[in-house]
Motif scaffolding. Sequence first.
Motif, PDB file in Angstrom:
ATOM      1  N   GLY A  15       0.821  -1.219   0.000  1.00 51.16           N
ATOM      2  CA  GLY A  15       0.000   0.000   0.000  1.00 51.16           C
ATOM      3  C   GLY A  15       0.849   1.262   0.000  1.00 51.16           C
ATOM      4  O   GLY A  15       1.982   1.253   0.507  1.00 51.16           O
ATOM      5  N   TYR A  16       0.318   2.316  -0.549  1.00 47.82           N
ATOM      6  CA  TYR A  16       1.005   3.621  -0.586  1.00 47.82           C
ATOM      7  C   TYR A  16       1.438   4.061   0.811  1.00 47.82           C
ATOM      8  O   TYR A  16       2.507   4.613   0.993  1.00 47.82           O
ATOM      9  N   HIS A  17       0.557   3.802   1.794  1.00 52.35           N
ATOM     10  CA  HIS A  17       0.849   4.269   3.158  1.00 52.35           C
ATOM     11  C   HIS A  17       2.059   3.567   3.761  1.00 52.35           C
ATOM     12  O   HIS A  17       2.616   4.037   4.747  1.00 52.35           O
ATOM     13  N   GLU A  18       2.448   2.435   3.164  1.00 54.84           N
ATOM     14  CA  GLU A  18       3.601   1.689   3.685  1.00 54.84           C
ATOM     15  C   GLU A  18       4.915   2.161   3.076  1.00 54.84           C
ATOM     16  O   GLU A  18       5.989   1.768   3.524  1.00 54.84           O
ATOM     17  N   LEU A  19       4.849   2.949   2.003  1.00 53.05           N
ATOM     18  CA  LEU A  19       6.049   3.320   1.253  1.00 53.05           C
ATOM     19  C   LEU A  19       6.783   4.488   1.896  1.00 53.05           C
ATOM     20  O   LEU A  19       6.162   5.419   2.415  1.00 53.05           O
ATOM     21  N   THR A  20       8.105   4.442   1.810  1.00 54.41           N
ATOM     22  CA  THR A  20       8.889   5.620   2.174  1.00 54.41           C
ATOM     23  C   THR A  20       8.963   6.530   0.945  1.00 54.41           C
ATOM     24  O   THR A  20       8.677   6.089  -0.179  1.00 54.41           O
ATOM     25  N   VAL A  21       9.348   7.773   1.153  1.00 58.13           N
ATOM     26  CA  VAL A  21       9.492   8.708   0.030  1.00 58.13           C
ATOM     27  C   VAL A  21      10.482   8.143  -0.990  1.00 58.13           C
ATOM     28  O   VAL A  21      10.240   8.200  -2.199  1.00 58.13           O
ATOM     29  N   GLU A  22      11.563   7.540  -0.499  1.00 60.03           N
ATOM     30  CA  GLU A  22      12.592   6.986  -1.392  1.00 60.03           C
ATOM     31  C   GLU A  22      12.016   5.856  -2.250  1.00 60.03           C
ATOM     32  O   GLU A  22      12.278   5.788  -3.453  1.00 60.03           O
TER      33      GLU A  22
END
Length: 270
Positions: free
Chosen positions: A115-122
């Motif tokens: 999910g998007y919410h799990e992603l870091t900016v990198e």
Amino acid sequence: LLVFTDLDGTLLDHYSYDFSAASDALNSLKTLGIPCVLNTSKTYAELLELRGALRHKDPFIVENGAAVYLPVNSRFDSTPEWTQRGDYWVKAFGPDRQQLIATAKTMKSRFDFVGYHELTVEQLMEHTGLDAHTATLSMEREFTEPLIWNDSNNALAEFRGLMAEKGIKVQKGGRFVHLMGQNCDKAVAMKWLTERYQNNTSDVVKSIALGDGENDVEMISKANIPVVVRSPVHVPPEIPNRNDVWITDSYGPKGWSEAINQALTNEGFI
Ligand code: 2M8
Ligand code: MG
Ligand code: MG
């Protein structure tokens, strides 16, 4: 004429997010006073940033139809159901993103996705090619949750069925699979906004919709002039119940400007 356009892979190049190949056609629309409504998976924060580069003055629709933003100084009269945010009146259709995330979490053991919410900016920069600033703006989501789908297409079909039972719609964008409300997509928002324009004029409002992805299919199929912009990464989506679809020769913004110029010619503007 009223233009509804997707951004990524359509007005913006799939890889570079550049729109210079469409600049002349965009200027033609401005000169002719034809509204160009941006109808995108992107967030409000991303749109605020983009409107400067695009010199965009018209309404826009964010997060796959979840909310429509109308400039406060435009010809639309506000009604009590709208709220004001910055320079815009807002009409929201979407559910709360947290609810989508909570439901997605219950599927984690059965399907392979991130999910998007799990992603870091990198990680997001790596996956999209966005710079750090823009990636951060795209994380300011309110109504939708994009997923990186690592599972098979069959699994996606099964996932789609299970999510539908929970009132959640699943649509593919360019890189992500988007979770959104069942009764909310780009086509619903387009219809609502077209009615606002129609209420303001005695002329018949004619729409042209341009997109490249599965999440654009409904919007394209409901427009008077349906345009599929060719993608460098996937085959053009099928538009059901239409035998008059234009598929551009060129990819992305170059194809976009070909279609706009053709429509302006056909409609007698140039
Ligand atoms: C996401 O949207 C595109 C739309 O086609 C996709 O699914 O690939 C969204 O997260 C959006 O906010 C972001 O700007 C974009 C970047 O590629 O990806
Ligand atoms: Mg697209
Ligand atoms: Mg899009």
